[in-house]
Design a protein around this motif. Structure first.
Motif, PDB file in Angstrom:
ATOM      1  N   ASN A  81      -6.102   0.779  -3.636  1.00 40.89           N
ATOM      2  CA  ASN A  81      -5.901   0.815  -5.083  1.00 40.89           C
ATOM      3  C   ASN A  81      -5.759  -0.556  -5.701  1.00 40.89           C
ATOM      4  O   ASN A  81      -4.816  -0.848  -6.424  1.00 40.89           O
ATOM      5  N   LEU A 111      -4.640  -1.554  -9.305  1.00 40.17           N
ATOM      6  CA  LEU A 111      -3.298  -1.329  -9.844  1.00 40.17           C
ATOM      7  C   LEU A 111      -2.573  -2.586 -10.288  1.00 40.17           C
ATOM      8  O   LEU A 111      -1.645  -2.517 -11.077  1.00 40.17           O
ATOM      9  N   MET A 150       2.112   3.916  -1.912  1.00 43.66           N
ATOM     10  CA  MET A 150       1.796   4.444  -3.244  1.00 43.66           C
ATOM     11  C   MET A 150       3.020   4.844  -4.051  1.00 43.66           C
ATOM     12  O   MET A 150       3.072   4.659  -5.254  1.00 43.66           O
ATOM     13  N   ASP A 189       0.811  -1.211   0.000  1.00 39.92           N
ATOM     14  CA  ASP A 189       0.000   0.000   0.000  1.00 39.92           C
ATOM     15  C   ASP A 189       0.843   1.259   0.000  1.00 39.92           C
ATOM     16  O   ASP A 189       0.369   2.341   0.337  1.00 39.92           O
TER      17      ASP A 189
END
Lengths: 342, 342
Positions: B153, B156, B132, B130
């Motif tokens: 996300n 991704l 980013m 996680d």
DNA sequence: TTGAAAGCGCTAACAA
DNA sequence: TTGTTAGCGCTTTCAA
């Protein structure tokens, strides 16, 4: 900008690729101005040497191999961390290669790894350290290797070891000093010769203190919790019952504690328990386990250091590292209640 | 005989090197006879393709990278084993890369690894899943990656996850079914968002069963034994005292058990304790710890599988794997003595 | 102190 | 179904 090559750098810096190579590899004989020009170009292009090309041309990979059987997770992870801490800053990466000790493809697998990946050096942990076939194959491949805690043929390679035997001797001595006479021992896995030295230390301590050795107080474990449980049940059935049990590792010591709890035997009042390794389990048990701590990370680091030294040609004749283990006295051991100390 | 090249094999087999390449890489369009001739030569010369040359020419390395923060040794080792079990038979090796989550060089280190070693694909474990900045850097490098238990996300990358929240829900439900009402919870490390879902499950279970949520029965831990100890002391001081404590991982649950022992609180008669992860500690404690087991090895294996599928071009759109955790009910939980079950 | 040229051993077009 | 020919991006002689 994502894939500049040495040619790009050379062009930008206005020098030949050989000069770039020199700078990148920190070789001497480059004028300071030239070096700076090159470094500027490297930075501007975000240049990273391609490891494969380097490996192919230079016939080395900047990769070390870590071979291990299946000891405990904590041990292996400590080894990995110790090795990486030393070798990463020097540009070496680590390829891990867990092995099954009794697998018939063991040797073939290793050959494949070393030859295909052009591994520059190998680090071995027990019990692979004493697997003669593996060792001679590595010699035949002419790949430098270093061993952590080998017990056999120590002249074959640089190695790092601890004073396991001495630590076991001291631990046994502590128990004796607390007044214990009937001290049982649970041995480790027979493939794992390093662990056998712990038993030697135990015996030596008894002998030196004039305590008679009771063969019925020795059980053979396999390093696992389950095997420790079996041994513990047997030992706690002996007459007279041992007042202390020293296990060759923490997992088996934890099993002893569980069996004692089940049987309502109070620790340490009625039974002292000691282990070896200082795994996380040791302080999570209740009462917290007395044990021996090996500096595993430091050993691994030292091993990597010896190996890299070899790779760089500084051919010290069979360097050896010795580190000390330390007794960690916690709450699972103590004087017998109602029994006078020695 | 120790260093035959593709040319040697071609010469001995009487074919071109391209044909040898085809056979070695198991490509189609080679006559059976030719294939056998080549394989015979390969065997005779004990030929092993040089990985560096292959990597340089083919622009790939047959090496995967495993990036991880510093979760527990057992977790990481299970991940390593799971990944290797799948990728080694397919000719891929694994480079390990422990990271320090809050290190400022974190991203730079990863870039270096991927670009220098020409890593073909990357596997991420929490909490790196996680991060980013790391993720977007990997995207920029155009290296395929897969995540184990990401929480943010998810679009991704391919990923693998378990039903953590559901498992925590079920565990809480079990405690409620045993008659507990004052159930405390110790949360995990805030960087570790996957662990946060366990708290969600706990809350949902309370809500669904109409049990009032007591904020004073929630303490924030850091996943460590030490932090669990602090939380446990606080929780056991609350009025009315909780009759069950559910910790977001086993280490903290172990700490709860130790504090309870110290305070003379009997488990499970006066206090039920549950953990999460089923680490080796869980069954070495006394009484053995009720916990939740995640199929970590299988998750890792699945993750590697998804990654390799990607590498081989079978571009399934964002494949996702979901595996189930299971409750392991042991002796540290039970109905309150003298309290009627619900 | 610097550079030119020759591979390292393989894969990848493209031909045949 | 097979072979030919270029490189991949570096290191390494050997010269300059």
């Amino acid at each position: 900008m994502s894939k500049a090559t040495i040619d790009d750098v050379a062009a930008l810096a206005g020098v030949s690729i050989k000069t770039v190579s020199r700078v990148v590899n920190k070789e001497p004989n480059v004028r300071q101005v030239t070096r700076e020009k090159v470094l500027a170009a490297v930075a501007q292009l975000d240049y990273r040497p391609n490891a494969s090309a380097r490996s192919l041309a230079g016939n080395r990979s900047y990769v070390l191999g870590l071979l291990y059987g299946t000891p405990s997770a904590n041990y292996i992870l400590d080894v990995q961390v110790g090795v990486l801490n030393l070798c990463r800053p020097q540009g070496y990466d680590l390829l891990i290669h867990p092995c099954v000790y009794r697998d018939e493809n063991l040797v073939e697998d290793i050959v494949e790894l070393v030859r295909q990946k052009r591994i520059d050096g190998v680090i071995l942990t027990p019990p692979l350290t004493d697997h003669m076939e593996v060792l001679s194959e590595l010699e035949r491949l002419e790949v430098p290797f270093v061993r952590i805690a080998p017990t056999l043929n120590k002249e074959l390679s640089p190695y790092v070891e601890t004073n396991d035997q001495e630590a076991a001797y001291d631990m046994t001595g502590q128990l004796i000093a607390m007044g214990h006479r009937d001290i049982a021992f649970i041995t480790g896995h027979p493939d794992h010769r390093a662990v056998a030295k712990r038993f030697d230390g135990y015996q030596a301590a008894l002998k030196d203190r004039g305590i008679p050795f009771r063969p019925d107080l020795v059980e053979n474990g396999l390093n696992s919790f389950a095997s420790g449980e079996v041994c513990a049940r047997r030992l706690l059935g002996r007459q007279p019952r041992p007042t202390a049990i020293f296990a060759a590792n923490d997992d088996m010591a934890a099993a002893v504690m569980m069996v004692a709890h089940q049987q309502g035997i109070r620790i340490p009042d009625e039974l002292s328990v000691a282990g070896f390794d200082d795994t996380p389990v040791a302080y999570q048990l209740w009462p917290a386990l007395t044990t021996v701590r090996q500096p595993v990370q430091q050993m691994a680091r030292k091993a990597a250091e010896l190996l890299l030294k070899r790779l760089k040609g500084k051919d010290v004749p069979l360097p050896v590292g010795v580190l000390s283990s330390s007794l960690i006295l916690r709450d699972s051991t103590g004087p017998l209640s109602g029994v006078a100390g020695s």
